[in-house]
Design an enzyme around this catalytic site. Structure first.
Site, PDB file in Angstrom:
ATOM      1  N   TYR A 149       0.846  -1.209   0.000  1.00  0.00           N
ATOM      2  CA  TYR A 149       0.000   0.000   0.000  1.00  0.00           C
ATOM      3  C   TYR A 149       0.879   1.257   0.000  1.00  0.00           C
ATOM      4  CZ  TYR A 149      -3.730   3.188   1.630  1.00  0.00           C
ATOM      5  OH  TYR A 149      -4.632   4.210   1.776  1.00  0.00           O
ATOM      6  N   VAL A 192     -12.024   2.632  13.678  1.00  0.00           N
ATOM      7  CA  VAL A 192     -13.277   3.276  14.105  1.00  0.00           C
ATOM      8  C   VAL A 192     -14.463   2.337  13.887  1.00  0.00           C
ATOM      9  CG1 VAL A 192     -14.855   5.201  13.722  1.00  0.00           C
ATOM     10  CG2 VAL A 192     -12.384   5.613  13.710  1.00  0.00           C
ATOM     11  N   ASP A 210      -0.454  -1.778  23.092  1.00  0.00           N
ATOM     12  CA  ASP A 210      -0.856  -1.181  24.373  1.00  0.00           C
ATOM     13  C   ASP A 210      -1.934  -0.103  24.196  1.00  0.00           C
ATOM     14  OD1 ASP A 210       0.525   0.948  23.319  1.00  0.00           O
ATOM     15  OD2 ASP A 210       2.226   0.816  24.691  1.00  0.00           O
ATOM     16  N   PRO A 278       2.382   2.172  12.533  1.00  0.00           N
ATOM     17  CA  PRO A 278       2.969   3.469  12.917  1.00  0.00           C
ATOM     18  C   PRO A 278       2.576   3.868  14.346  1.00  0.00           C
ATOM     19  CG  PRO A 278       2.023   3.590  10.728  1.00  0.00           C
ATOM     20  CD  PRO A 278       1.583   2.280  11.314  1.00  0.00           C
TER      21      PRO A 278
HETATM   22  P1  NAD Z   1     -12.660   1.895   0.420  1.00  0.00           P
HETATM   23  O1  NAD Z   1     -11.983   0.575   0.471  1.00  0.00           O
HETATM   24  O2  NAD Z   1     -14.000   2.034   1.037  1.00  0.00           O
HETATM   25  O3  NAD Z   1     -12.778   2.409  -1.090  1.00  0.00           O
HETATM   26  C1  NAD Z   1     -11.922   2.039  -2.123  1.00  0.00           C
HETATM   27  C2  NAD Z   1     -12.759   1.726  -3.346  1.00  0.00           C
HETATM   28  O4  NAD Z   1     -11.888   1.388  -4.433  1.00  0.00           O
HETATM   29  C3  NAD Z   1     -13.688   0.521  -3.131  1.00  0.00           C
HETATM   30  O5  NAD Z   1     -14.980   0.847  -3.580  1.00  0.00           O
HETATM   31  C4  NAD Z   1     -13.055  -0.570  -3.975  1.00  0.00           C
HETATM   32  O6  NAD Z   1     -13.991  -1.516  -4.428  1.00  0.00           O
HETATM   33  C5  NAD Z   1     -12.425   0.244  -5.087  1.00  0.00           C
HETATM   34  N1  NAD Z   1     -11.320  -0.444  -5.775  1.00  0.00           N
HETATM   35  C6  NAD Z   1     -10.289  -1.120  -5.216  1.00  0.00           C
HETATM   36  N2  NAD Z   1      -9.481  -1.610  -6.157  1.00  0.00           N
HETATM   37  C7  NAD Z   1     -10.008  -1.230  -7.353  1.00  0.00           C
HETATM   38  C8  NAD Z   1      -9.642  -1.452  -8.705  1.00  0.00           C
HETATM   39  N3  NAD Z   1      -8.545  -2.141  -9.035  1.00  0.00           N
HETATM   40  N4  NAD Z   1     -10.428  -0.917  -9.679  1.00  0.00           N
HETATM   41  C9  NAD Z   1     -11.543  -0.220  -9.379  1.00  0.00           C
HETATM   42  N5  NAD Z   1     -11.935   0.011  -8.113  1.00  0.00           N
HETATM   43  C10 NAD Z   1     -11.184  -0.497  -7.111  1.00  0.00           C
HETATM   44  O7  NAD Z   1     -11.627   2.936   1.055  1.00  0.00           O
HETATM   45  P2  NAD Z   1     -11.763   4.497   1.339  1.00  0.00           P
HETATM   46  O8  NAD Z   1     -11.475   4.702   2.771  1.00  0.00           O
HETATM   47  O9  NAD Z   1     -13.017   5.041   0.763  1.00  0.00           O
HETATM   48  O10 NAD Z   1     -10.514   5.047   0.527  1.00  0.00           O
HETATM   49  C11 NAD Z   1     -10.654   5.724  -0.719  1.00  0.00           C
HETATM   50  C12 NAD Z   1      -9.289   6.234  -1.153  1.00  0.00           C
HETATM   51  O11 NAD Z   1      -8.766   7.139  -0.198  1.00  0.00           O
HETATM   52  C13 NAD Z   1      -8.248   5.115  -1.322  1.00  0.00           C
HETATM   53  O12 NAD Z   1      -7.451   5.398  -2.440  1.00  0.00           O
HETATM   54  C14 NAD Z   1      -7.444   5.228  -0.066  1.00  0.00           C
HETATM   55  O13 NAD Z   1      -6.121   4.761  -0.254  1.00  0.00           O
HETATM   56  C15 NAD Z   1      -7.484   6.723   0.212  1.00  0.00           C
HETATM   57  N6  NAD Z   1      -7.270   7.004   1.636  1.00  0.00           N
HETATM   58  C16 NAD Z   1      -8.241   6.735   2.563  1.00  0.00           C
HETATM   59  C17 NAD Z   1      -8.001   6.981   3.903  1.00  0.00           C
HETATM   60  C18 NAD Z   1      -9.037   6.717   4.955  1.00  0.00           C
HETATM   61  O14 NAD Z   1      -8.734   6.862   6.133  1.00  0.00           O
HETATM   62  N7  NAD Z   1     -10.257   6.377   4.656  1.00  0.00           N
HETATM   63  C19 NAD Z   1      -6.755   7.491   4.309  1.00  0.00           C
HETATM   64  C20 NAD Z   1      -5.785   7.720   3.346  1.00  0.00           C
HETATM   65  C21 NAD Z   1      -6.058   7.489   2.001  1.00  0.00           C
HETATM   66  N1  UDP Z   2      -6.367  -0.868  15.742  1.00  0.00           N
HETATM   67  C1  UDP Z   2      -6.769  -1.416  16.959  1.00  0.00           C
HETATM   68  N2  UDP Z   2      -7.844  -2.264  16.977  1.00  0.00           N
HETATM   69  C2  UDP Z   2      -8.538  -2.582  15.852  1.00  0.00           C
HETATM   70  C3  UDP Z   2      -8.148  -2.011  14.620  1.00  0.00           C
HETATM   71  C4  UDP Z   2      -7.049  -1.167  14.607  1.00  0.00           C
HETATM   72  O1  UDP Z   2      -6.162  -1.150  18.013  1.00  0.00           O
HETATM   73  O2  UDP Z   2      -9.510  -3.345  15.959  1.00  0.00           O
HETATM   74  C5  UDP Z   2      -5.228   0.067  15.736  1.00  0.00           C
HETATM   75  C6  UDP Z   2      -4.161  -0.241  14.691  1.00  0.00           C
HETATM   76  O3  UDP Z   2      -3.200  -1.144  15.209  1.00  0.00           O
HETATM   77  C7  UDP Z   2      -3.575   1.139  14.446  1.00  0.00           C
HETATM   78  C8  UDP Z   2      -4.774   2.077  14.626  1.00  0.00           C
HETATM   79  O4  UDP Z   2      -5.729   1.347  15.379  1.00  0.00           O
HETATM   80  O5  UDP Z   2      -2.606   1.454  15.405  1.00  0.00           O
HETATM   81  C9  UDP Z   2      -5.387   2.530  13.317  1.00  0.00           C
HETATM   82  O6  UDP Z   2      -5.612   1.388  12.539  1.00  0.00           O
HETATM   83  P1  UDP Z   2      -6.395   1.424  11.149  1.00  0.00           P
HETATM   84  O7  UDP Z   2      -6.366   0.038  10.607  1.00  0.00           O
HETATM   85  O8  UDP Z   2      -7.714   2.066  11.344  1.00  0.00           O
HETATM   86  O9  UDP Z   2      -5.558   2.428  10.224  1.00  0.00           O
HETATM   87  P2  UDP Z   2      -4.004   2.729   9.956  1.00  0.00           P
HETATM   88  O10 UDP Z   2      -3.138   1.849  10.800  1.00  0.00           O
HETATM   89  O11 UDP Z   2      -3.823   2.463   8.499  1.00  0.00           O
HETATM   90  O12 UDP Z   2      -3.858   4.149  10.340  1.00  0.00           O
END
Ligand code: NAD
Ligand code: UDP
Ligand code: UDP
Length: 317
Positions: A149, A192, A210, A278
């Site tokens: 990723y 969340v 922790d 992280p």
């Molecule tokens: P999500 O998994 O709900 O949405 C991703 C969407 O992309 C899904 O609908 C999935 O079916 C589609 N998808 C995956 N692979 C695909 C492919 N090869 N072709 C077409 N569609 C495809 O996740 P999200 O939280 O809505 O994230 C949306 C974007 O924002 C992502 O690019 C993610 O990396 C980025 N992002 C999200 C967060 C967050 O906290 N939600 C944080 C950082 C970046």
């Molecule tokens: N996490 C947790 N319990 C869970 C899911 C996640 O304690 O059931 C922790 C995870 O280890 C991380 C933080 O929550 O430290 C955020 O995780 P998430 O998967 O939401 O996103 P990311 O690590 O990509 O920020």
């Protein structure tokens, strides 16, 4: 809205969590929206309420394959975002970020369309600089389980900037920090939704490690507003621009807030910390404030209340 201002806008990953909210908002602004998704983590249910709208079109397509359509703007969101899902098929995750970016950039190049990339705070890896400004280059393990990723998204940023320099493309790169809200899937696996679903089912809340690691949680409406403002900037603005809520919480604090909001008494249990998790994350959003006049408005307690309501209605809990 006047016809002249109506744009044709492609949202890849539009049936996902953030994408579905973005499609909704763009339709409200009076645009035509083409939602492209392969339903890997997104669902038709997320956009069911939009299917009757004559200005909305849903296309099942995988962005790792070429796409020939006619649009004015592209939001490239396609990519699983939850560690559980992006690690399920890690090779496909990298392909989605890299081949997907190449195809969408090729499309933008042919059409001379503006294109925005949904990048991520993961490009900073496990950071030594806190909070993280855009100028920080990050600390990512290239061979760990999160690399598919993190490195995929980093390479996508590289591709965006090379298409910009080499072909003069109009690009916008948003580095999104942890975002939450309605339409996360109950099995999404991110913290969340996990905590809310566990609390509503009276199951133990799973703290990895922790629980003292931190994250900064942005409500989805705020994030979508930031994306739309970034797309609307003048051509000299490319980003990367951090978008996220600078209020930082430990995962333990988040668990307590979820318990308070759901009014349930789930116990807290500890499970092993995933590899390369992280330790801390907080966006420095000075650039977004300056360029976009943007900052998050929804506090965690308020955003959690909306999200809990959504999960209650969905699960009947
Ligand atoms: P999500 O998994 O709900 O949405 C991703 C969407 O992309 C899904 O609908 C999935 O079916 C589609 N998808 C995956 N692979 C695909 C492919 N090869 N072709 C077409 N569609 C495809 O996740 P999200 O939280 O809505 O994230 C949306 C974007 O924002 C992502 O690019 C993610 O990396 C980025 N992002 C999200 C967060 C967050 O906290 N939600 C944080 C950082 C970046
Ligand atoms: N996490 C947790 N319990 C869970 C899911 C996640 O304690 O059931 C922790 C995870 O280890 C991380 C933080 O929550 O430290 C955020 O995780 P998430 O998967 O939401 O996103 P990311 O690590 O990509 O920020
Ligand atoms: N592409 C696409 N739709 C288009 C134009 C291009 O999907 O409308 C894809 C095509 O598969 C190509 C990629 O985008 O491989 C990169 O396009 P570019 O023009 O940069 O490179 P080239 O065609 O020379 O490989």
């Amino acid at each position: 809205m006047q016809q002249a201002l109506r744009k044709r806008i492609l949202v890849t990953g539009g049936a996902g969590f953030i994408g579905s909210h973005l499609c909704e908002r763009l339709l409200e602004f009076g645009h035509d929206v083409l939602c492209v998704d392969n339903f890997f983590t997104g669902t038709r249910d997320n956009v069911l309420h939009l299917l009757d709208n004559p200005h909305f079109e849903l296309l099942r397509h995988d962005v790792t394959f070429p796409l020939y359509v006619e649009v004015d703007e592209i939001y490239n969101l396609a990519c699983p975002a939850s560690p559980v899902h992006y690690q399920r098929d890690p090779v496909q995750t990298t392909k989605t970020s890299v081949h997907g970016a190449i195809n969408m950039l090729g499309l933008a190049k042919r059409l001379r369309a503006k294109i925005l990339q949904a990048s991520t705070s993961e490009v900073y890896g496990d950071p030594e600089v806190h909070p993280q400004p855009e100028a920080y280059w990050g600390r990512v393990n290239t061979v760990g389980p999160r690399a598919c990723y993190d490195e995929g998204k980093r390479c996508a940023e590289t591709l965006f900037f090379d298409y910009h320099r080499q072909h003069g493309l109009r690009i916008k790169v948003a580095r999104i920090f942890n975002t939450y809200g309605p339409r996360m899937q109950p099995n999404d696996g991110r913290v969340v939704s996990n905590f809310i679903v566990q609390a509503l089912r009276d199951e133990p809340i799973t703290l990895y490690g922790d629980g003292r690691q931190t994250r900064s949680f942005c409500y989805v409406d705020d994030l979508v507003e930031g994306l739309i403002r970034l797309m609307a900037t003048t051509d000299d603005v490319t980003g990367p621009v951090n978008l996220g809520n600078p209020q930082e919480f430990t995962i333990c604090e988040l668990a307590m807030q979820v318990l308070a909001e759901t009014g349930t008494g789930s116990e807290l249990i500890h499970e092993p910390l995933p590899e390369d998790d992280p330790r801390q994350r907080q966006p420095d959003i000075r650039l977004a404030r300056e360029l976009l006049d943007w900052q998050p408005r929804v506090a965690l307690a308020q955003g959690l209340a909306h999200t809990v309501r959504y999960f209650r209605e969905r699960t009947g809990a």
